[in-house]
Design a protein around this motif. Sequence first.
Motif, short mmCIF file in Angstrom:
data_model
loop_
_atom_site.label_atom_id
_atom_site.label_comp_id
_atom_site.label_asym_id
_atom_site.label_seq_id
_atom_site.Cartn_x
_atom_site.Cartn_y
_atom_site.Cartn_z
N LEU A 1 0.85 -1.19 0.00
CA LEU A 1 0.00 0.00 0.00
C LEU A 1 0.89 1.24 0.00
O LEU A 1 1.58 1.52 0.99
CB LEU A 1 -0.90 0.00 1.23
N ARG B 1 -11.21 -3.66 8.08
CA ARG B 1 -10.74 -2.73 7.06
C ARG B 1 -10.24 -1.46 7.72
O ARG B 1 -10.83 -0.97 8.70
CB ARG B 1 -11.87 -2.38 6.09
N GLU C 1 -7.12 6.04 4.96
CA GLU C 1 -6.26 5.61 3.86
C GLU C 1 -4.79 5.74 4.21
O GLU C 1 -3.96 5.11 3.55
CB GLU C 1 -6.58 6.43 2.61
N PRO D 1 -5.79 -4.23 2.72
CA PRO D 1 -7.13 -3.64 2.69
C PRO D 1 -8.11 -4.30 3.66
O PRO D 1 -9.17 -3.73 3.92
CB PRO D 1 -7.57 -3.85 1.23
#
Length: 405
Positions: A70, A189, A193, A212
């Motif tokens: 990520l 989750r 972000e 995620p």
Amino acid sequence: MRTQVGIIGAGPAGLLLSHLLHLRGIDSVVLERRSREHVERRVRAGVLEQGTVETLVAAGVGERLRREGLVHRGIELRYGGAGHRVPFERLVPGRTVTVYGQQEVVKDLVAARLAAGGDVRFEVDDVTVHDADTDRPHLSFGGERLDCDVIAGCDGFHGVSRSSIPEGVLTVHERDYPFAWLGVLARVRPSAEELIYARTERGFALHSMRSPEVSRFYLQVPAGEDIVDWPDERIWAELRTRLETVPGFTLATGEILEKGVTPMRGFVAEPMRHGRLFLAGDAAHIVPPTGAKGLNLAVADVRVLTEALTHWYATGSTGLLDDYSDTCLRRVWRAQHFSWWMTTLLHTFDSDDAYARRLQVSHLDYVTSSEAAATTLAENYVGLPYERDLADPIPEAPRARKANE
């Protein structure tokens, strides 16, 4: 048995060193006291600097990292009821961090070493270092002997490498912090972000992630805290209290997969060399995890050692080997300072009075309002450039001596 480089420890440092040396035609044997399953499941760091990612990709072990990692282009500092983003993409253009668990890095490196026919031995008992201060060092383990030109101690803070160095050779610098981190891995989750570093009067909290579907959280707790005193309900309640401090943010909760308490300390042993024994990673230094530097420092050490060994085998010159400790320590001490700075900026200390708390908030205000201060944080967080680049894309040393020569 004989090899060129005997490596103690099959963590990221030892495995990456073995693989980089292999790509240069230099033989090694890796000895690890734990099982393969254990080292591949051991949850540790998860934030990779730009340079670490580039190193792994250049070494040919970055395919899954590129696919599943990520990429983060900033972090949030949350305090005083507001969130403040530090935008890497604007402050340090082209530089990012990638969230990818240390255990995933280890899996990739183990697979690469075994696919290349590398000699990686797990569940090895009683590894002992011999004659490191001579030109004929060797390792013994389980009734066997491994002769080598050089020994690389990549076996962590509690390993045998550093403890095998005679008393009085090393100078140790150490700082223990009066709090610890309670770490949680949860099947939920991520609620944001990017990473959230939260400073509250109740203590620090960190919202991170591993994928995620899986999140990672940390809470500042008193040093010596017992994990049995933290049932899941209490953990989620405290995380909500410390993270749900800005309008519109709700923390998602779920099944807790793992939890534990990690002490906070800074540690450096110098020099990082004794004769033909070279220390790398946690065997030589530890930083508080606030700055996300532990794994990245190990990779930086290994890069320097790889270049030095390649140069030595190719030319016979010991110049880069002689410089190994000083070269590594310049980066280590910069990371020590940055990690200390992030820790003191965001954690509460029992000894703090109202004056100290106001100074801390003032410093946070400065970091989040001054482009110069934010840039300092950003460039240290994504990773400072390496002093030297590895030789063009991983060539074989032209005159590397084989183990039997």
